[in-house]
Design an enzyme around this catalytic site. Structure first.
Site, short mmCIF file in Angstrom:
data_model
loop_
_atom_site.label_atom_id
_atom_site.label_comp_id
_atom_site.label_asym_id
_atom_site.label_seq_id
_atom_site.Cartn_x
_atom_site.Cartn_y
_atom_site.Cartn_z
N ASP A 1 35.84 -0.14 55.25
CA ASP A 1 35.11 1.13 55.26
C ASP A 1 34.08 1.06 56.39
OD1 ASP A 1 34.06 3.59 54.61
OD2 ASP A 1 32.92 2.89 52.89
N HIS B 1 35.88 3.13 61.16
CA HIS B 1 36.95 4.11 61.00
C HIS B 1 37.63 4.48 62.31
CE1 HIS B 1 35.68 4.22 56.97
NE2 HIS B 1 34.61 4.94 57.16
C1 LIG Z 1 30.82 4.75 55.87
S1 LIG Z 1 29.61 3.52 56.05
C2 LIG Z 1 29.95 2.44 54.75
C3 LIG Z 1 29.65 3.02 53.39
C4 LIG Z 1 29.72 2.08 52.24
N1 LIG Z 1 30.87 1.21 52.28
C5 LIG Z 1 29.76 2.86 50.92
O1 LIG Z 1 30.84 3.23 50.47
O2 LIG Z 1 28.69 3.12 50.35
C6 LIG Z 1 30.16 2.73 57.48
C7 LIG Z 1 29.32 1.55 57.97
O3 LIG Z 1 30.13 0.82 58.90
C8 LIG Z 1 29.28 0.25 59.87
N2 LIG Z 1 30.08 -0.09 61.07
C9 LIG Z 1 30.38 0.72 62.12
N3 LIG Z 1 31.09 0.04 63.03
C10 LIG Z 1 31.25 -1.21 62.55
C11 LIG Z 1 31.89 -2.38 63.05
N4 LIG Z 1 32.50 -2.39 64.24
N5 LIG Z 1 31.85 -3.50 62.30
C12 LIG Z 1 31.21 -3.50 61.10
N6 LIG Z 1 30.59 -2.43 60.59
C13 LIG Z 1 30.60 -1.30 61.30
C14 LIG Z 1 28.22 1.30 60.08
O4 LIG Z 1 27.03 0.71 60.60
C15 LIG Z 1 28.04 1.90 58.69
O5 LIG Z 1 26.91 1.36 58.04
#
Ligand SMILES: C[S@@+](CC[C@H](N)C(=O)[O-])C[C@H]1O[C@@H](n2cnc3c(N)ncnc32)[C@H](O)[C@@H]1O
Length: 602
Positions: free
Chosen positions: A115, A118
């Site tokens: 998650d 994306h």
């Molecule tokens: C949609 S949120 C996650 C929500 C959480 N899993 C929930 O359901 O409550 C997406 C997160 O992915 C992180 N993110 C974005 N790109 C990423 C990457 N390349 N590697 C790891 N995390 C990443 C963002 O910083 C963000 O906090």
């Protein structure tokens, strides 16, 4: 009835329930592991750049898997602490060295959920990096794969590579071929739900996944399901009857709960027949298309798998239409809720699949509306801020501010302290003209979240409402100094400077904001610049600014109205009238029209 995982999702406020319809499916996928000492990894903690925000789903997993160990990774730094069973590590989902360290320290994982960003290329790459490390029998879940159809995330209607639905769809077609690719060979089964793809990893110490062990059939537990066979009728149903108890026979498809179609020369695959059968069957029924010779019948390049890929893609038909309204969607798509693939079967669950996209959320949609009702019930006595905040946000955005007022009062009594709470409660107070309350809330928030420019903007807004323009300017200048790129601060500062008659500085700022990253060259910014330049009696520059706005968006109503204003000043009444009529035709309810039209007529 709300399942236990969705209940926790609602209480902790993760968007896996509400904006999305994920946790009921996660529950089906994971309920059997609930009491086991599972290790779960979730990519994406949430809260993005804020160190102290996010973690809603990590808390949900922690409370669901009482004996589990939860690991969250995020590219952003997090300072959240959810107790000894949860650990958060900072790093990227596509950094192999970092993932290695995570697995060495906390793995191997039984469940991995993507998650994160994306982005299509990330989803595919993380799968390559992580699936081989998953424990045998483990489950890998890619969430929010609707970005496959979302250009901003690298998606397309033609599923151009890298594309997550395209990639996993091809994998589904190739499952259980002679491939020596472990990414294919080690997949025992796949499940496809709206926006979700789940893969079961093979456990070589056990027999292959039997299609009838699917949680799909749990709904028929002790309900004497009615079966109909197409082709062979001596299929081994031991796994099914273990789950359901005795079964009965249906006379036709429309009376069947479960249709079992075994492919053979006498019962060959025909997509039209499959669709006719599925259309005849009732809601909540299941059609199993199985083969005694999957290497032949389920040839990756054969007719069945070509059709499977089509249906696999169309599970996200709602999402496809958000970005491609002209796309062709067949009548069955809203009736196929999920698809499963095992080595010898394809299973279709017939049930309404029309939950709205989060990109076009619609609280009136029957499934979304029922989810909101469930949130209301679960949160009736809740004392956890997360769940109430998320519910209030949905109500404000999609029902009305008034609908959320009661929840915000409850949050205040509970001593809520999150950014989201201050923003919503302050905005409500401002709207109800309780300016002292709004001022108190935003001042408290600004003290707590010192460098968060949104509270400076809100507080300045209240000060403007109280005609304390000097204080508003001071607040915004401070915020601009600490966050020079915050667009909302600049916009509010331009407003205050204009109100205070400092047009030259307002123009200067508006000029700078025009080219500011991210998303430079927005028409609205040129319109604002044009308005300020007109007020400052600089007609040529004003006209230039509006021309730029119109070059970007020729029908932008604000730009056309501003052009009409400029024409009026130049005594070109005819052009002004023509422009106003143009806006009127497309946007009859535009609030600026009436006054302008009156001035033209006068
Ligand atoms: C949609 S949120 C996650 C929500 C959480 N899993 C929930 O359901 O409550 C997406 C997160 O992915 C992180 N993110 C974005 N790109 C990423 C990457 N390349 N590697 C790891 N995390 C990443 C963002 O910083 C963000 O906090």
């Amino acid at each position: 009835m709300t399942d236990p995982l969705s209940t926790l999702a609602i209480l902790h406020g993760t968007d896996k329930f509400g904006y999305h319809d994920y946790t009921p499916n996660y529950f089906k996928l994971l309920a059997h592991l609930r009491d086991k000492p599972v290790k779960i990894l979730e990519i994406g903690v949430g809260g993005y750049a804020d160190v102290d925000r996010g973690g809603q789903s990590l808390r949900m997993w922690r409370d669901f898997f009482k004996n589990g160990e939860v690991t969250g990774i995020d590219i952003q730094k997090k300072t959240l602490d959810f107790g000894p069973r949860v650990k958060i590590l900072q790093g990227s989902q596509v950094d192999p060295d970092f993932l290695h360290e995570v697995i060495a320290e906390r793995g191997p994982f039984d469940i991995i959920i993507d998650d994160g960003s994306h982005r299509n290329e990330h989803i595919v790459e993380s799968y390559h990096l992580l699936f081989p490390t998953l424990a045998p029998g483990g489950i890998y879940i890619a969430e929010d794969v609707q970005t496959s159809f979302h250009p901003r995330f690298g998606g397309s209607l033609t599923l151009d590579e890298p594309n997550s639905v395209g990639f996993f769809g091809i994998l589904m077609q190739q499952l259980n071929t002679d491939s020596d690719d472990p990414l294919i060979q080690d997949v025992a089964g796949m499940e496809r739900y709206h926006n979700i793809i789940a893969l079961h990893k093979r456990d070589t110490t056990r027999a292959d996944r039997d299609v009838f062990t699917s949680s799909l059939f749990e709904r028929f537990e002790h309900k004497l399901p009615k079966l109909i066979f197409h082709g062979r009728d001596d299929v081994d149903l031991t796994a099914l009857t273990k789950l359901t108890g005795p079964t009965a026979t249906a006379q036709n498809d429309s009376a069947a709960d479960i249709a079992i179609w075994t492919l053979s020369e006498d019962a060959p695959f025909d997509a039209d027949i499959l669709e006719a059968r599925l259309s005849d069957m009732g809601d909540n029924s299941v059609l199993v298309l199985r083969s005694d010779d999957p290497a032949h019948d389920f040839d990756p390049n054969g007719e069945v798998m070509e059709y499977a890929m089509y249906r696999f893609t169309l599970v996200d038909h709602v999402e496809i239409l958000v970005h491609y309204p002209e796309a062709t969607i067949d009548a069955l798509a809203p009736m196929v809720y999920s698809i499963e693939r095992t080595h010898d079967a394809l299973t279709f669950h017939k049930s309404p699949n029309a939950y709205p996209s989060n990109f076009a959320y619609d609280a009136k949609n029957p499934q979304a509306s029922s989810a909101l009702d469930q949130m209301e019930t679960v949160l009736a006595d809740a004392t956890d801020e997360g769940g109430l905040v998320q519910y209030a946000e949905i109500l404000i955005r999609h029902r009305s501010r008034e609908a959320a007022a009661g929840i915000l009062k409850r949050l205040e009594k509970l001593g809520a302290t999150s950014r989201e709470f201050y923003l919503m409660a302050g905005a409500l107070a401002q709207r109800e003209r309780r300016l002292d309350d709004a001022e108190r809330l935003f001042t408290t928030a600004l003290l707590k979240f010192k460098n968060d420019p949104q509270f400076s903007v809100m507080l300045a807004g209240v000060k403007i409402g109280k005609r304390q323009l000097e204080t508003a300017e001071e607040i915004l200048r401070n915020a601009h100094e600490t966050s020079p790129r915050a667009r909302a601060v600049i916009a509010q500062l331009i407003k205050v400077l204009t109100l205070r008659g400092n047009l030259p500085e307002a123009i200067d700022l508006a000029r700078k904001s025009v080219t500011m990253f991210p998303q430079p060259d927005r028409p609205g910014r040129f319109v604002l610049l044009g308005q300020l330049l007109r007020q400052e009696n600089r007609p040529d520059e004003a006209r230039n600014a509006i021309q730029k706005a119109l070059d970007l968006a020729p029908d932008n109503p604000d730009a056309l109205i501003e052009l009409a204003e400029q024409a009026l000043i130049a005594n070109d009444v005819q052009s002004a009238r023509h422009l106003v009529e143009k806006v009127q035709a497309a946007h009859p309810a535009n609030p600026s029209l009436a006054a302008l039209l009156k001035r033209i007529t006068d």
